[in-house]
Design an enzyme around this catalytic site. Structure first.
Site, PDB file in Angstrom:
ATOM      1  N   GLN A  75      12.964   8.261   0.385  1.00  0.00           N
ATOM      2  CA  GLN A  75      12.338   9.587   0.433  1.00  0.00           C
ATOM      3  C   GLN A  75      11.867   9.940   1.839  1.00  0.00           C
ATOM      4  O   GLN A  75      10.993  10.796   2.007  1.00  0.00           O
ATOM      5  CB  GLN A  75      11.161   9.650  -0.537  1.00  0.00           C
ATOM      6  CG  GLN A  75      11.596   9.564  -1.991  1.00  0.00           C
ATOM      7  CD  GLN A  75      10.418   9.738  -2.933  1.00  0.00           C
ATOM      8  OE1 GLN A  75       9.899  10.824  -3.106  1.00  0.00           O
ATOM      9  NE2 GLN A  75       9.985   8.647  -3.543  1.00  0.00           N
ATOM     10  N   ARG A 118      11.546  15.104  -8.820  1.00  0.00           N
ATOM     11  CA  ARG A 118      10.288  15.791  -9.147  1.00  0.00           C
ATOM     12  C   ARG A 118      10.254  16.152 -10.633  1.00  0.00           C
ATOM     13  O   ARG A 118       9.213  16.478 -11.180  1.00  0.00           O
ATOM     14  CB  ARG A 118      10.113  17.108  -8.347  1.00  0.00           C
ATOM     15  CG  ARG A 118      10.002  16.987  -6.840  1.00  0.00           C
ATOM     16  CD  ARG A 118       9.039  15.955  -6.398  1.00  0.00           C
ATOM     17  NE  ARG A 118       9.695  14.690  -6.127  1.00  0.00           N
ATOM     18  CZ  ARG A 118       9.063  13.520  -6.054  1.00  0.00           C
ATOM     19  NH1 ARG A 118       7.774  13.445  -6.237  1.00  0.00           N
ATOM     20  NH2 ARG A 118       9.724  12.406  -5.815  1.00  0.00           N
ATOM     21  N   ASP A 155      -0.536   6.498   1.724  1.00  0.00           N
ATOM     22  CA  ASP A 155       0.529   6.903   0.800  1.00  0.00           C
ATOM     23  C   ASP A 155       1.672   7.522   1.627  1.00  0.00           C
ATOM     24  O   ASP A 155       1.448   7.984   2.743  1.00  0.00           O
ATOM     25  CB  ASP A 155      -0.027   7.943  -0.187  1.00  0.00           C
ATOM     26  CG  ASP A 155       0.855   8.089  -1.431  1.00  0.00           C
ATOM     27  OD1 ASP A 155       1.883   7.400  -1.532  1.00  0.00           O
ATOM     28  OD2 ASP A 155       0.482   8.881  -2.321  1.00  0.00           O
ATOM     29  N   GLU A 156       2.884   7.542   1.082  1.00  0.00           N
ATOM     30  CA  GLU A 156       4.048   8.145   1.754  1.00  0.00           C
ATOM     31  C   GLU A 156       4.231   7.566   3.157  1.00  0.00           C
ATOM     32  O   GLU A 156       4.480   8.296   4.126  1.00  0.00           O
ATOM     33  CB  GLU A 156       3.886   9.680   1.853  1.00  0.00           C
ATOM     34  CG  GLU A 156       3.550  10.382   0.556  1.00  0.00           C
ATOM     35  CD  GLU A 156       4.769  10.647  -0.320  1.00  0.00           C
ATOM     36  OE1 GLU A 156       5.881  10.242   0.061  1.00  0.00           O
ATOM     37  OE2 GLU A 156       4.578  11.237  -1.394  1.00  0.00           O
ATOM     38  N   LYS A 178       3.588   4.518  -7.314  1.00  0.00           N
ATOM     39  CA  LYS A 178       2.983   4.092  -6.041  1.00  0.00           C
ATOM     40  C   LYS A 178       1.630   4.760  -5.827  1.00  0.00           C
ATOM     41  O   LYS A 178       0.639   4.101  -5.494  1.00  0.00           O
ATOM     42  CB  LYS A 178       3.908   4.432  -4.859  1.00  0.00           C
ATOM     43  CG  LYS A 178       5.238   3.713  -4.890  1.00  0.00           C
ATOM     44  CD  LYS A 178       6.099   4.075  -3.712  1.00  0.00           C
ATOM     45  CE  LYS A 178       6.524   5.523  -3.665  1.00  0.00           C
ATOM     46  NZ  LYS A 178       7.382   5.967  -4.787  1.00  0.00           N
ATOM     47  N   THR A 179       1.609   6.072  -6.020  1.00  0.00           N
ATOM     48  CA  THR A 179       0.351   6.791  -5.809  1.00  0.00           C
ATOM     49  C   THR A 179      -0.684   6.341  -6.842  1.00  0.00           C
ATOM     50  O   THR A 179      -1.876   6.218  -6.544  1.00  0.00           O
ATOM     51  CB  THR A 179       0.606   8.311  -5.887  1.00  0.00           C
ATOM     52  OG1 THR A 179       1.624   8.625  -4.943  1.00  0.00           O
ATOM     53  CG2 THR A 179      -0.639   9.104  -5.573  1.00  0.00           C
TER      54      THR A 179
HETATM   55  P1  ATP Z   1       6.665   9.507  -5.694  1.00  0.00           P
HETATM   56  O1  ATP Z   1       7.637   8.546  -5.091  1.00  0.00           O
HETATM   57  O2  ATP Z   1       7.349  10.735  -6.166  1.00  0.00           O
HETATM   58  O3  ATP Z   1       5.498   9.748  -4.813  1.00  0.00           O
HETATM   59  P2  ATP Z   1       5.071   7.613  -7.156  1.00  0.00           P
HETATM   60  O4  ATP Z   1       5.789   6.335  -7.024  1.00  0.00           O
HETATM   61  O5  ATP Z   1       3.918   7.836  -6.285  1.00  0.00           O
HETATM   62  O6  ATP Z   1       6.125   8.805  -7.026  1.00  0.00           O
HETATM   63  P3  ATP Z   1       3.294   8.340  -9.271  1.00  0.00           P
HETATM   64  O7  ATP Z   1       3.164   9.764  -8.922  1.00  0.00           O
HETATM   65  O8  ATP Z   1       2.178   7.425  -8.972  1.00  0.00           O
HETATM   66  O9  ATP Z   1       4.659   7.759  -8.660  1.00  0.00           O
HETATM   67  O10 ATP Z   1       3.638   8.180 -10.806  1.00  0.00           O
HETATM   68  C1  ATP Z   1       4.648   8.978 -11.435  1.00  0.00           C
HETATM   69  C2  ATP Z   1       4.226   9.358 -12.838  1.00  0.00           C
HETATM   70  O11 ATP Z   1       4.263   8.219 -13.680  1.00  0.00           O
HETATM   71  C3  ATP Z   1       2.802   9.874 -12.918  1.00  0.00           C
HETATM   72  O12 ATP Z   1       2.743  10.892 -13.874  1.00  0.00           O
HETATM   73  C4  ATP Z   1       2.023   8.650 -13.362  1.00  0.00           C
HETATM   74  O13 ATP Z   1       0.839   9.013 -14.023  1.00  0.00           O
HETATM   75  C5  ATP Z   1       2.997   7.963 -14.286  1.00  0.00           C
HETATM   76  N1  ATP Z   1       2.807   6.501 -14.371  1.00  0.00           N
HETATM   77  C6  ATP Z   1       2.921   5.616 -13.361  1.00  0.00           C
HETATM   78  N2  ATP Z   1       2.697   4.363 -13.787  1.00  0.00           N
HETATM   79  C7  ATP Z   1       2.417   4.443 -15.100  1.00  0.00           C
HETATM   80  C8  ATP Z   1       2.084   3.476 -16.121  1.00  0.00           C
HETATM   81  N3  ATP Z   1       2.004   2.200 -15.846  1.00  0.00           N
HETATM   82  N4  ATP Z   1       1.875   3.941 -17.359  1.00  0.00           N
HETATM   83  C9  ATP Z   1       1.970   5.267 -17.646  1.00  0.00           C
HETATM   84  N5  ATP Z   1       2.280   6.204 -16.751  1.00  0.00           N
HETATM   85  C10 ATP Z   1       2.493   5.818 -15.480  1.00  0.00           C
HETATM   86 MG    MG Z   2       3.539   9.238  -4.777  1.00  0.00          MG
END
Ligand code: ATP
Ligand code: MG
Length: 692
Positions: free
Chosen positions: A251, A632, A220-221, A32-33
């Site tokens: 979350q 995490r 975000d969040e 997402k981020t």
């Molecule tokens: P959270 O819910 O904990 O906030 P999130 O959904 O925001 O998580 P991110 O932090 O954006 O997730 O991504 C999680 C990890 O996966 C990061 O290390 C990111 O770089 C990696 N990642 C996400 N998408 C891809 C992709 N398409 N290819 C490779 N790595 C990815």
């Molecule tokens: Mg995130």
């Protein structure tokens, strides 16, 4: 880094939707981020000016990381010069308030009161209305005020929400508290949001001018937005409707601070044409870790069911069952040490996550004794150190001498012959006249007994022509002269000169006998100067004049997620094990995670267990917190518990956390029920470790 690679199809759909309302609702670690970051880069590539984009993140750390990632994505493009505005809700509100708060009767240089300042005000207020500690403690009052504020209940209409004698006292104190803050021109953290919202509500022209600054907003969040944050975002986005929010209802961990997960779940009601994207593939963790996460969160009934998949296999998570709290700390730290020594992992890739602020102490002791660098995030932060608070209080007084809390902190530190009695009398006179102490201090009638002798008689009404006490006079002169210098030019040289002027180094020597401690404390003062130097450099780079109040605003907001370790070396080295609460770990990731204290009463916290008598969903937020902790971890997850723990000085048996049984799928086994009933189970998990 290429903008076209590195996104899967669903992520790509979200990042390529460049206008209109967009919701990304997806589980942990699904990117997402990453989507927010890439989407900002795409927007800039499509010709939107970067400074017309606002991104709101949850912590300063997240904001910094996002700024860096976007910087990397936009490198070498002509667009890289302008920067998007990436901030937390609080810093966004500070900027709005600096521009318009005078409309609400506050000065533009308003002070931001942090927790320590708030406690001083609360104590003073309770004294004023003669409330004993046993009836209502300052911390209880602040908790009540914060709850009321997050529910949008002001001091004027709080009486309608009072159900007990304690609430009644707190409601009276709330009025006095707000009045005290207003008198000195200060706001607390909750007020930052409320005041921005009030400005938007009462002054449509303010809302319009703020909304006009952006063409795109990304949040975000979003699952953790409270009512004020929700209204602020909605107000800012209404004119252009380019609003993208991302979050995960599983979350949502801030209901206790007024956040409401329904904002994310009802996004489509506000924006009927919203596009919704769901992401399911977890890129962060290994399959066994995600299996635990999925299994655990399925116990929550009120949720938008989603199941994460993780493509890559790995080690099973481990449960460490330890005899007592100290053994738990020793066992965890010894494992960390082994991992680092084998060079399998860097200290910075390891986190120890805990539920409550009293847990890290034993881990800190153990890490120090095993000589492992660490940083503790959040509590006991750098900004809570006495010398840092003193120097910042001085700067706050230079910014606004009317800031009573800061003035009282430094009026006789270092000692300059202004006695306790004199200070108390000035405070009383000021409270009675509803004026800041600084104004009282400037009138000889109320302050001519400032001497060391604490002469009360000097406080009695005196001749109007009585001279101002010389010590107060020179204090006033010091503040006024330095104020002018720093107001004209907020530079490192002037700051250093000021600190020399107040002789703070001498004060450290006076207070601390040990050379090493003196050195460490003086270095902290140096860190404040470094922070100012950094701020001044950034302002100049952006062709803005550095100003003291802006620097102070930044430091107040940096407080909650500023890092500090007891060992200076670890802070400087930057390669240290992170100790943090589960709440502050949200959004972050580490190769190896140790989640400690999995016991009933800690996680889940005893407050929610108690609340579950009346509310069947009370423990769900704790389960989400546990889910945040598990997710995490990238490669290895270890959870631990102590079978006995000291409570009020007595060693007592603990009850293993129900979550242990849930994520290991043992809830059907007799162990589960025995353990919940207070007995210690024989077997903990599918991959149990020996009791240490
Ligand atoms: P959270 O819910 O904990 O906030 P999130 O959904 O925001 O998580 P991110 O932090 O954006 O997730 O991504 C999680 C990890 O996966 C990061 O290390 C990111 O770089 C990696 N990642 C996400 N998408 C891809 C992709 N398409 N290819 C490779 N790595 C990815
Ligand atoms: Mg995130």
């Amino acid at each position: 880094m290429s903008l076209n690679a590195a996104l899967n199809t669903a992520q790509e759909t979200a990042a390529a939707t460049l206008s209109g309302p967009l919701l990304v609702l997806a589980g942990a670690g699904t990117g997402k981020t990453r989507v927010v970051t890439y989407r900002i880069a795409r927007l800039v590539h499509s010709g939107i000016k970067a400074n017309r984009i606002l991104a709101v993140t949850f912590t300063n750390k997240a904001a910094r990381e996002m700024q860096e990632r976007i910087g990397a994505l936009l490198k070498q493009t002509a667009a890289a010069k302008l920067k998007p505005e990436i901030s937390t809700f609080h810093s966004l509100c500070v900027r709005i308030l600096r521009r318009h708060i005078t409309k609400l009767g506050y000065p533009q240089t308003f002070a931001i009161y942090d927790r320590g300042d708030q406690e001083s005000v609360a104590r003073q207020v309770l004294k004023e209305i003669k409330v004993q500690d046993a009836s209502l403690k300052p911390a209880e009052l602040l908790a009540k005020i914060s709850t009321w504020k997050s529910e949008g209940i002001s001091a004027d209409n709080v009486h309608k929400n009072v159900w007990s004698a304690k609430d009644y006292l707190a409601s009276i104190a709330y009025g006095h508290y707000q009045n005290a803050l207003k008198t000195v021109g200060a706001v607390d953290f909750d007020d930052l949001l409320l005041a921005a919202e009030e400005l938007f509500r009462k002054f449509p022209d303010v809302l319009k001018s703020e909304a006009d600054r952006f063409d795109h907003i990304l949040v975000d969040e979003y699952q953790d937005t409270n009512m004020s944050q929700y209204r602020i975002v909605k107000g800012l986005a209404l004119p252009h409707r380019n609003i993208c929010v991302v979050g995960d209802d599983d979350q949502a961990i801030y209901a206790w601070r007024g956040a409401d997960v329904k904002h994310i779940l009802s996004f489509q009601k506000d924006w009927t044409d919203a596009k919704i994207v769901r992401l399911e593939e977890n890129y962060r963790s290994t399959q066994p870790i995600i299996h635990w996460a999925n299994t655990l969160i399925a116990f929550n009934k009120q949720r938008h069911g989603k199941r994460l998949t993780a493509p890559c296999d790995g080690d099973s998570p481990v449960i460490l069952q330890c005899r007592d709290g100290e053994t738990e700390a020793r066992t965890v730290v010894t494992r960390i040490k082994e991992r680092i020594e084998k060079a399998t992992v860097q200290p910075r890739d390891i986190a120890v996550l805990f539920r409550t602020n009293d847990q890290p102490r034993v881990f800190e002791t153990e890490l120090r004794s095993q000589k492992i660098p660490y940083i503790l995030i959040g509590s006991n932060s750098f900004f809570d150190r006495k010398e840092v608070r003193d120097v910042l209080a001085y700067l706050k007084v230079l910014n606004r001498p009317q800031d009573d809390v800061s003035l009282l902190r430094i009026i006789n530190t270092p000692p300059r012959g202004i006695g306790q009695t004199a200070v108390q009398k000035m405070t009383e006179v000021s409270v009675a006249a509803n004026k800041p102490i600084w104004e009282t201090l400037n009138t000889p009638e109320s302050s001519n007994s400032g001497g060391n002798n604490n002469n009360v008689s000097g406080m009695l009404p005196s001749m109007p022509s009585a001279p101002l006490n010389p010590n107060l006079l020179s204090f006033r002169h010091l503040i006024e002269s330095q104020r002018h210098i720093l107001e004209r030019d907020f530079s490192v040289d002037n700051l250093k000169h000021f600190i020399a002027e107040i002789q703070y180094e001498k004060e450290i020597t006076r207070q601390y006998a040990e050379e090493s401690e003196r050195k460490e404390r003086w270095e902290s003062v140096g860190e404040v100067i470094n922070a100012a130097a950094e701020y001044i450099r950034e302002s100049r780079e952006e062709s803005r004049k550095p100003v003291l109040w802006e620097f102070l605003g930044n430091t107040s907001l940096a407080g909650p997620d500023f890092t500090s370790g007891k060992s200076e070396t670890s802070r400087k080295a930057g390669n240290a094990v992170t100790l943090m609460t589960l709440h502050s770990a949200k959004g972050l990731e580490f190769s190896e995670v140790y989640m400690v204290g999995l016991e009933e009463g800690i996680l889940p916290h005893h407050r929610s267990i108690k609340a579950s008598d009346e509310d069947e969903f009370a423990v769900d937020e704790e389960r989400r917190l546990c889910y945040v902790g598990i997710t995490r971890a990238k490669r290895r997850l270890t959870v631990s518990l102590a079978l006995n723990r000291f409570k009020w000085g007595k060693m007592c048996p603990t009850i293993p956390s129900r979550f242990l049984y849930e994520f290991t799928e043992q809830t059907g086994s007799p162990n589960y029920w025995r353990a919940i009933a207070g007995e210690v189970p024989q077997k903990q998990s599918s991959s149990p470790e020996k009791t240490a």
